[in-house]
Design a protein around this motif. Structure first.
Motif, PDB file in Angstrom:
ATOM      1  N   ASN A 143      -2.756   8.574  -6.051  1.00 28.09           N
ATOM      2  CA  ASN A 143      -2.230   9.424  -4.979  1.00 28.09           C
ATOM      3  C   ASN A 143      -2.642   8.922  -3.598  1.00 28.09           C
ATOM      4  OD1 ASN A 143      -1.117  11.149  -6.877  1.00 28.09           O
ATOM      5  ND2 ASN A 143      -2.954  12.400  -6.994  1.00 28.09           N
ATOM      6  N   LYS A 172       0.285   6.057   0.038  1.00 29.27           N
ATOM      7  CA  LYS A 172       1.421   6.819   0.560  1.00 29.27           C
ATOM      8  C   LYS A 172       1.674   6.381   1.994  1.00 29.27           C
ATOM      9  CE  LYS A 172      -1.684  10.518   1.851  1.00 29.27           C
ATOM     10  NZ  LYS A 172      -2.822  10.805   1.049  1.00 29.27           N
ATOM     11  N   ASN A 182      10.030   7.647  -2.285  1.00 27.14           N
ATOM     12  CA  ASN A 182      10.425   8.643  -3.285  1.00 27.14           C
ATOM     13  C   ASN A 182      10.638   8.030  -4.665  1.00 27.14           C
ATOM     14  OD1 ASN A 182      10.267  10.685  -1.413  1.00 27.14           O
ATOM     15  ND2 ASN A 182      12.448  10.655  -0.937  1.00 27.14           N
ATOM     16  N   HIS A 204       7.650   8.224  -7.107  1.00 25.50           N
ATOM     17  CA  HIS A 204       7.127   9.507  -7.601  1.00 25.50           C
ATOM     18  C   HIS A 204       7.087   9.555  -9.125  1.00 25.50           C
ATOM     19  CE1 HIS A 204       7.992  11.684  -3.539  1.00 25.50           C
ATOM     20  NE2 HIS A 204       7.068  10.763  -3.456  1.00 25.50           N
ATOM     21  N   SER A 245       3.754   8.772 -10.525  1.00 28.58           N
ATOM     22  CA  SER A 245       2.614   9.556 -10.032  1.00 28.58           C
ATOM     23  C   SER A 245       1.696   9.950 -11.184  1.00 28.58           C
ATOM     24  CB  SER A 245       3.103  10.822  -9.318  1.00 28.58           C
ATOM     25  OG  SER A 245       3.639  11.724 -10.269  1.00 28.58           O
TER      26      SER A 245
END
Length: 195
Positions: free
Chosen positions: A9, A12, A177, A180, A183
Motif C-alpha cells: 500500500n 501510490k 487504478n 488495484h 492490492s
C-alpha cells in the motif's frame, strides 16, 4: 489459479507539491530502471540507448559489485557520465519519489517473472516499457493503457517505445487504478477463497 504477490500500500501517487520538491533536487525528465542490479537484468544493454534518447537514466537497487564495474565502464565508454546515474540501494521513501517523478520505467530483463517493481511504478502513475516475451510483463502491461510491450530483444524498437512513452500524454489515474487488482486486500481475499 495464479495468485500474484501483493502490491504494498506504500506505493501510490503523491501530491504535486512533494513531486515538485523532489524534482528540484533531482531534476526533471528521466527514465527509471530499478531492481536487483545484476547481469540477468540487462541494465548494461540499455546504456547505449541513452545516447539516442534525450533523457537521463537513473538505475537504482542493490548492486552486484562486479556488475557495477561493468556498468561504470560502459557509461564512460559511451560518454554518458552526465546522463546516467547509478544510485545503488535507495530508501523506500526515495524510491516512491523516483517512481512518481520518472517519465517512464524500463525493464530490460529477458523472461522476467511477474516483477513487483513494474507494478510499484504503475501504482505511482508511471508507465512501463518491457519485452513481450510471454513472461511477467506480458501479463501486466496493456499497450497504451499502462505502458508498451516491445518485440522481444529488438533494442531499436525498445528505443522507439521508450521515446513514445516519454512523449505520450498518459492518464496517470488509469495507470494507478489498474494496479488495484494487485492490492494486499484483493490478494488476501483471493488466497482465502482458494484455501
Amino acid at each position: 489459479t495464479i495468485i500474484y504477490p501483493p502490491l504494498s500500500n506504500y506505493f501510490k501517487r503523491i501530491n504535486e507539491r512533494d513531486i515538485a520538491r523532489f524534482k528540484n533536487r533531482i531534476g526533471e525528465g528521466f527514465i527509471l530502471a530499478h531492481g536487483r542490479v545484476i547481469p540477468d537484468k540487462n541494465f548494461d544493454k540499455i546504456i547505449p540507448l541513452i545516447k539516442l534518447i534525450d533523457f537521463d537514466l537513473i538505475i537504482s537497487g542493490s548492486i552486484d559489485k562486479k556488475y557495477l564495474k561493468k556498468l561504470n565502464r560502459k557509461v564512460r565508454e559511451y560518454d554518458l557520465v552526465k546522463k546516467i546515474k547509478i544510485l545503488g540501494k535507495v530508501s523506500q521513501e526515495e524510491l516512491l519519489m523516483y517512481y512518481n517523478c520518472a517519465k517512464v520505467f524500463v525493464n530490460p530483463a529477458y523472461k522476467e517473472d511477474f516483477g513487483l517493481t513494474m507494478i510499484e511504478a504503475m501504482a505511482c502513475g508511471c508507465p512501463v516499457v518491457a519485452w513481450d516475451d510471454r513472461a511477467g510483463p506480458s501479463e501486466i502491461i496493456i499497450n497504451n493503457l499502462n505502458g508498451f510491450l516491445v518485440k522481444p530483444y529488438d533494442f531499436k524498437e525498445l528505443e522507439k517505445r521508450i521515446k513514445d512513452a516519454i512523449i505520450k500524454k498518459w492518464d496517470k489515474n488509469k495507470i494507478e487504478n489498474y494496479t488495484h487488482k494487485f492490492s494486499e486486500a484483493i490478494i488476501k481475499r483471493e488466497i482465502l477463497s482458494l484455501i
